[in-house]
Motif scaffolding. Sequence first.
Motif, mmCIF file in Angstrom:
data_model
loop_
_atom_site.group_PDB
_atom_site.id
_atom_site.type_symbol
_atom_site.label_atom_id
_atom_site.label_comp_id
_atom_site.label_asym_id
_atom_site.label_seq_id
_atom_site.Cartn_x
_atom_site.Cartn_y
_atom_site.Cartn_z
ATOM 1 N N UNK A 454 0.825 -1.197 0.000
ATOM 2 C CA UNK A 454 0.000 0.000 0.000
ATOM 3 C C UNK A 454 0.862 1.249 0.000
ATOM 4 N N UNK A 455 0.343 2.309 -0.585
ATOM 5 C CA UNK A 455 1.056 3.585 -0.648
ATOM 6 C C UNK A 455 1.436 4.043 0.750
ATOM 7 N N UNK A 456 2.652 4.535 0.871
ATOM 8 C CA UNK A 456 3.135 5.016 2.153
ATOM 9 C C UNK A 456 3.830 3.981 3.000
ATOM 10 N N UNK A 457 3.745 2.715 2.585
ATOM 11 C CA UNK A 457 4.385 1.651 3.360
ATOM 12 C C UNK A 457 5.683 1.168 2.716
ATOM 13 N N UNK A 458 6.104 1.792 1.649
ATOM 14 C CA UNK A 458 7.316 1.345 0.969
ATOM 15 C C UNK A 458 8.039 2.538 0.354
ATOM 16 N N UNK A 459 9.257 2.268 -0.081
ATOM 17 C CA UNK A 459 10.055 3.283 -0.769
ATOM 18 C C UNK A 459 9.383 3.634 -2.086
ATOM 19 N N UNK A 470 6.246 0.068 8.796
ATOM 20 C CA UNK A 470 5.260 -0.892 8.305
ATOM 21 C C UNK A 470 5.684 -2.322 8.616
ATOM 22 N N UNK A 471 6.984 -2.617 8.456
ATOM 23 C CA UNK A 471 7.448 -3.963 8.772
ATOM 24 C C UNK A 471 7.214 -4.273 10.240
#
Length: 506
Positions: A454-459, A470-471
């Motif tokens: 989901x947007x915002x949870x990754x680079x 997030x992790x």
Amino acid sequence: MTTLQPRSPYSDDEIAKLYPQSLELQQVQILLRHGERTPVNARFKNTGLPAYWSYCEAARNFRYVILSADRSWDTLHWKRRLETFGPDDAPALAAGPKEEVDTVCQPGELTDRGRETTLALGQRTRKLYVDQLGFLPSGLDAASSQTVYLRSTPIQRALESTQQAFTGLYPPSARSPDLQPPSIVTRSMQDETLFPNEGACKRFAQLSAAFADRTAQLWNDSPELAYVNRKIGKWMPKESPVVKVDSHPRLSGIMDTINATLAHGPNTKLPSEFYDERVVANIDRICTEEWFVGYQESNEYRTLGIGGTVGDLTQRMIEHVSGKPAGAHTAGGDFKIGLSGCHDTTLAATLTALGVFDALKDKWPNYTSSIAIELFKRKDGSATAPSTATTTGAIWPAKEKRWWSSLFSSSAAPTASARTPLADLSTMNRGKLDDNFVRLRYNDRPLTLPFCQQAGRHLDGDESFCTLAAFKEAADSFTPKNWKAECSMNLGEPGVRPVLEKPPGL
């Protein structure tokens, strides 16, 4: 299912894509399955498969520490031989297929082949993190001894695989004379969470039995097992003539012998029908469901089976970010790379609990398979966090440097620690984690966790780089607060429940 065929080292172009210039590698933790071993039980001797295998040259070269009468320490170099029953129960030496007596393996023991492949894993690790990335020093001395953290389950094949991998990473020529012997951290079996520990966790044993029973009900009369029976049923023992999930030997035991024989030489092979492509595929599919579907369906299963391990991995990353490593596992300092010798059940459970195992081509982890958990930091600390909403819907600020100093200061909540769930941290502190990212590579293949898509949870631009926040949120969802206490809860309650509790992000 058996011997891993590793890929070639990453090319320069692959390195540039996998390790972008905008990120700085901070820490690596590697979960490594032990190398090739003998079966844990002697099965199918009626096919001509020897009960004893002579693939353990190490049996000639054991060394143990001896305390002398004058309180000095010495070493005893000794050679192992195994004894068994002979005719009329007379004691007799166990011998291999060609009457070998000095290289005979114990059941489930790491073989010479297993030592070679775990050494090669360490060498591949050195190639990447020393030669290609320059992340680790080329040699270890007293000053850099804290670079490596070694951990293993108390099972000998895992411990020896850790030793082999460490030697591949830092061979004797790369260790200075002043370097003290490395510390390898283990636990007693009753405290071990580096693999799903049915023996020490009563509730998890009940859950495992319930899912195994359900698998037996679903598959024992299936066309897939009917095919397996047509091929190999004639070699089953008279007291259990039909191959079943819960037969004797169990289907997973049959798979254990097939895998071990595939990994070794011509003197220890089963009849060709055992290696029929459909036989192998059907057994793999069913055994994978028996052992690992619980991690897909039950949060209690995830928590008690592998939550302790994932919680430990996450804690060490948080400690690294905080600059305050705590506990004896750091041996007084931070580390850059950790090697943890474990098992197929550790790797598959970790991947399934995080929602990615089912998408992998190889279902049951091969010998010497590994998961590399890599921690990165954005090089520009003032760069903005992902521009879209994070897991709780807020846009986190990019300021407030050195936030961990407030988290661990006397003014912080007294219960705040690296194990504190993300939900219990302040909004500002949760947001600040977004300058750090986590990526998993399974057998050198980068993975994308569903929870991080989901947007915002990754680079931005690469979903395989999960924000540390997030992790941690995903890990928190099945990290036990008190594993031993939770192992004694819900005893006698149904193990398989009608409502599926999917892994985070699914």
